[in-house]
Design an enzyme around this catalytic site. Structure first.
Site, PDB file in Angstrom:
ATOM      1  N   GLU A 237       4.145 -10.528  14.569  1.00 62.51           N
ATOM      2  CA  GLU A 237       3.388 -10.879  15.674  1.00 62.51           C
ATOM      3  C   GLU A 237       3.657 -12.379  15.946  1.00 62.51           C
ATOM      4  O   GLU A 237       4.101 -12.712  17.024  1.00 62.51           O
ATOM      5  CB  GLU A 237       2.055 -10.591  15.750  1.00 62.51           C
ATOM      6  CG  GLU A 237       1.337 -10.369  17.016  1.00 62.51           C
ATOM      7  CD  GLU A 237      -0.072  -9.968  16.967  1.00 62.51           C
ATOM      8  OE1 GLU A 237      -0.495  -9.553  16.090  1.00 62.51           O
ATOM      9  OE2 GLU A 237      -1.020 -10.303  18.019  1.00 62.51           O
TER      10      GLU A 237
ATOM     11  N   ARG B 174       0.742  -1.165   0.003  1.00 64.06           N
ATOM     12  CA  ARG B 174      -0.157  -0.180   0.034  1.00 64.06           C
ATOM     13  C   ARG B 174       0.889   1.274  -0.054  1.00 64.06           C
ATOM     14  O   ARG B 174       0.408   2.415  -0.393  1.00 64.06           O
ATOM     15  CB  ARG B 174      -1.000  -0.042   1.290  1.00 64.06           C
ATOM     16  CG  ARG B 174      -2.319  -1.000   0.784  1.00 64.06           C
ATOM     17  CD  ARG B 174      -2.899  -1.447   1.935  1.00 64.06           C
ATOM     18  NE  ARG B 174      -2.167  -2.399   2.772  1.00 64.06           N
ATOM     19  CZ  ARG B 174      -2.661  -2.976   3.703  1.00 64.06           C
ATOM     20  NH1 ARG B 174      -3.465  -2.539   4.498  1.00 64.06           N
ATOM     21  NH2 ARG B 174      -1.820  -3.901   4.507  1.00 64.06           N
TER      22      ARG B 174
HETATM   23  P1  AMP Z   1       3.925  -3.006  12.308  1.00 60.82           P
HETATM   24  O1  AMP Z   1       5.208  -3.480  11.363  1.00 60.82           O
HETATM   25  O2  AMP Z   1       3.302  -3.335  13.067  1.00 60.82           O
HETATM   26  O3  AMP Z   1       3.860  -1.596  12.091  1.00 60.82           O
HETATM   27  O4  AMP Z   1       2.622  -2.961  10.796  1.00 60.82           O
HETATM   28  C1  AMP Z   1       2.631  -2.348   9.737  1.00 60.82           C
HETATM   29  C2  AMP Z   1       2.413  -2.847   8.729  1.00 60.82           C
HETATM   30  O5  AMP Z   1       1.298  -3.957   8.758  1.00 60.82           O
HETATM   31  C3  AMP Z   1       1.833  -1.928   7.471  1.00 60.82           C
HETATM   32  O6  AMP Z   1       2.377  -2.333   6.310  1.00 60.82           O
HETATM   33  C4  AMP Z   1       0.352  -1.988   7.572  1.00 60.82           C
HETATM   34  O7  AMP Z   1      -0.222  -1.954   6.245  1.00 60.82           O
HETATM   35  C5  AMP Z   1       0.009  -3.408   8.362  1.00 60.82           C
HETATM   36  N1  AMP Z   1      -0.922  -3.442   9.205  1.00 60.82           N
HETATM   37  C6  AMP Z   1      -0.695  -3.685  10.540  1.00 60.82           C
HETATM   38  N2  AMP Z   1      -1.787  -3.710  11.276  1.00 60.82           N
HETATM   39  C7  AMP Z   1      -2.933  -3.271  10.571  1.00 60.82           C
HETATM   40  C8  AMP Z   1      -4.078  -3.017  10.645  1.00 60.82           C
HETATM   41  N3  AMP Z   1      -4.886  -3.154  11.871  1.00 60.82           N
HETATM   42  N4  AMP Z   1      -4.830  -2.690   9.575  1.00 60.82           N
HETATM   43  C9  AMP Z   1      -4.231  -2.687   8.411  1.00 60.82           C
HETATM   44  N5  AMP Z   1      -3.061  -2.902   8.181  1.00 60.82           N
HETATM   45  C10 AMP Z   1      -2.318  -3.279   9.134  1.00 60.82           C
END
Ligand code: AMP
Length: 181
Positions: free
Chosen positions: A101, A64
């Protein structure tokens, strides 16, 4: 008509409960991207602080971040660099493993994506734990980018990603916050 961009984004971003698994609220930006006004205003707002900042490249995180980043690069009249999932880039690349996670994933960037010292702006749609953005920052730093900032449409502040990037010395800009995961 919604008044502020924040209100407009709260309405334009669709929440999908328990996707991709129970307990997660997926913040779906396809409804934002298909809304001409919300899409245009988001891109305008993301690039606004950087319009005089002589950005050389926008680096977008798959997938995205490519959509937002392409539009931002056009607006800033700069180049675009993809940060991709493992095995997708055709030329010599460097890679980094990072924690999800559950389990691990890997991101890659072309070794010759830019010259040392290039002024790079990082973008993705959403920052949660910050693991994906942190890995992207590490890749850019390995190639000696001058990272001018990182921007995201959505912040999930309870997950601490913004703070993680700030602790790495990265200035972070987001447009709307949502509670929870
Ligand atoms: P993080 O590495 O935990 O910051 O997760 C960010 C990545 O995971 C980004 O590329 C987001 O598009 C996706 N992502 C994580 N959580 C969500 C969520 N609740 N809704 C949509 N996309 C998410």
């Amino acid at each position: 008509m919604p008044h502020s961009l924040r209100q407009q984004l709260e309405q334009a971003i669709r929440a999908i409960p328990d996707y991709p698994k129970e307990g997660i609220i997926f913040r779906d930006i396809t409804t934002l991207l298909s809304d001409a006004s919300a899409f245009r205003r988001s891109v305008d707002e993301l690039v606004h602080p950087y319009s005089g900042a002589q950005i050389d490249f926008v680096a977008g995180i798959e997938a995205r971040g490519f959509i937002l980043g392409g539009a931002m690069a056009h607006q800033l009249s700069c180049g675009f660099i993809p940060i991709r999932k493992k095995g997708k880039l055709p030329s010599d690349s460097i890679s980094i493993e990072y924690d999800l996670e559950y389990g691990k994933d890997e991101l890659e960037i072309h070794k010759d994506a830019f010259q040392k010292g290039a002024r790079v702006l990082l973008v993705d749609d959403l920052i949660a734990t910050g693991g994906t953005a942190e890995a992207s920052v590490s890749l850019l730093r390995e190639l000696d980018a001058d990272i001018i900032g990182a921007c995201f449409v959505i912040d999930l502040p309870e997950l601490g990603g913004r703070k993680k990037l700030r602790d790495m010395g990265i200035s972070v800009r987001t447009l709307v916050e949502f509670d929870g995961h």
